[in-house]
Design an enzyme around this catalytic site. Structure first.
Site, PDB file in Angstrom:
ATOM      1  N   ARG A  46       1.861  -2.058  -0.457  1.00 45.17           N
ATOM      2  CA  ARG A  46       2.753  -1.376  -0.248  1.00 45.17           C
ATOM      3  C   ARG A  46       3.825  -0.925  -1.560  1.00 45.17           C
ATOM      4  NH1 ARG A  46      -0.383   0.405   2.966  1.00 45.17           N
ATOM      5  NH2 ARG A  46       0.620   0.451   5.643  1.00 45.17           N
ATOM      6  N   HIS A  63      -2.855   6.841  -2.238  1.00 47.17           N
ATOM      7  CA  HIS A  63      -3.338   5.511  -1.449  1.00 47.17           C
ATOM      8  C   HIS A  63      -4.311   5.487  -0.263  1.00 47.17           C
ATOM      9  CE1 HIS A  63      -0.284   3.922   2.068  1.00 47.17           C
ATOM     10  NE2 HIS A  63      -1.695   3.053   2.616  1.00 47.17           N
ATOM     11  N   GLU A 110       5.798   7.311  -1.673  1.00 51.59           N
ATOM     12  CA  GLU A 110       5.224   7.913  -2.251  1.00 51.59           C
ATOM     13  C   GLU A 110       5.066   9.535  -0.660  1.00 51.59           C
ATOM     14  OE1 GLU A 110       2.064   5.097  -1.555  1.00 51.59           O
ATOM     15  OE2 GLU A 110       1.422   5.714   0.691  1.00 51.59           O
TER      16      GLU A 110
END
Ligand code: DGY
Length: 325
Positions: A241, A288, A270
């Site tokens: 993360r 991601h 993000e």
């Protein structure tokens, strides 16, 4: 009279096979345009729903959870991480929360290795040079990177994904160091060096891979002070993360050369990532993508559905129920 199917709100457009099973077993409220819900929109969309199938970007704060209609009994997130859901607030309302462990371990560890290699071997710069027609040919000093084979890899968080990352790194004859809340049994540790205090591991990390979940304890864990404890020229990899990294500190260390490179698949805030990353040639960046394979995204969806079906159709406990950490 046939019984009413429980109504489930899908906050995102999920893979076709997942949505097909969702629609077959539930009164599914789908989101074919994949529009993003903020808190109030999510609360409104959940009207009359028994459950919500959400995903990593859906922020379910205490306020949002408190405002959910009383009909909502379950939140099944299509992710292993669940820091976006206030699980304690859900528990206060009697809402079950489930996640999707196990099924994304390999895909995420693959991306972690890609980030490690991409950062070490300057893949981003190479691709850029080629695609902008600036490659003038091979040269003895061109794009020299950091050697990977045989180096030391420190893993923060030796859960399923951390262990899968270690397995991949062993194929590169890397020496594994790790820090975890609990030490692994010898058959899982496989010779890796355990550091009870993660700070003590840093001096042994030519590469540092973050595989720990986001918790209050790991928030901005990779900060200036800890970066200073890494050997000069080491490489930081984050596929867990973004919030585990202090962006300002990492960017400063990448700019100054204190760190050789970083490989990042996740970012604080993000998709609005820190502007500083865009200008750094030594930051290998991915959007991601850790779990983004067809097989894995289907498996995540099916795992979320296993949980929804257990609770809503069979009145059983959710196999992957999570608790507030
Ligand atoms: C997860 O499942 O937590 C991932 O970050 C989504 O890919």
């Amino acid at each position: 009279m046939t019984a009413r199917k429980p109504r489930v709100l899908a906050t995102r457009h999920f893979p076709p096979d997942v949505e097909a099973r969702l629609a077959a077993n539930f009164d599914a409220v789908l989101n074919p345009d994949d529009r993003l819900f903020d808190g109030p929109a999510l609360v409104a969309a959940a009207a009359g729903c028994d459950a919500i199938m959400c995903a990593a970007g859906d922020v379910m704060s205490a306020e949002t959870v408190a405002a959910l209609p009383a009909s909502v009994r379950m939140i099944a997130t299509f992710s292993v991480g669940y820091e976006h859901i206030d699980v304690a607030a859900a528990a206060r309302k009697g809402i079950v929360v489930s996640n999707t462990p196990d099924v994304l371990t390999d895909a995420t560890a693959d991306i972690a290795m890609l980030c490690l290699l991409g950062a070490a071997r300057r893949a981003q710069e190479g691709i850029q040079m080629l695609r902008t027609h600036n490659w003038v040919g091979w040269s003895p000093t061109q794009l020299m990177g950091v050697h990977v084979t045989g180096k030391r890899l420190g893993i923060l968080g030796m859960g399923r994904i951390g262990q899968a990352m270690a397995d991949r790194a062993r194929a590169f004859r890397m020496q594994i160091h790790y820090s975890n809340r609990t030490r692994l049994a010898p058959d899982l540790e496989k010779g890796a060096v355990f550091h009870a205090d993660p700070d003590d591991m840093l001096a042994h990390c030519d590469f540092l891979s973050i595989n720990a979940p986001m918790t209050p304890a790991t928030r901005k864990w990779v900060n200036a002070e800890r970066i200073a404890k890494l050997p000069k020229g080491s490489v930081v990899v984050n596929t867990a993360r973004g919030g585990v990294v202090d962006d300002e500190a990492l960017i400063a260390a990448l700019k100054s050369g204190r760190l050789a490179a970083a490989g990042l698949d996740v970012f604080d805030g993000e998709p609005k990532i820190h502007q500083g990353y865009y200008d750094l040639a030594n930051a290998f960046l991915l959007p991601h993508m850790g779990s983004a394979t067809v097989e894995t995204r289907n498996a995540m969806g099916f795992r979320a559905l296993d949980n929804l079906e257990a609770v809503l159709l069979r009145k059983q406990p959710a196999p992957d129920a999570v608790k507030a950490s």
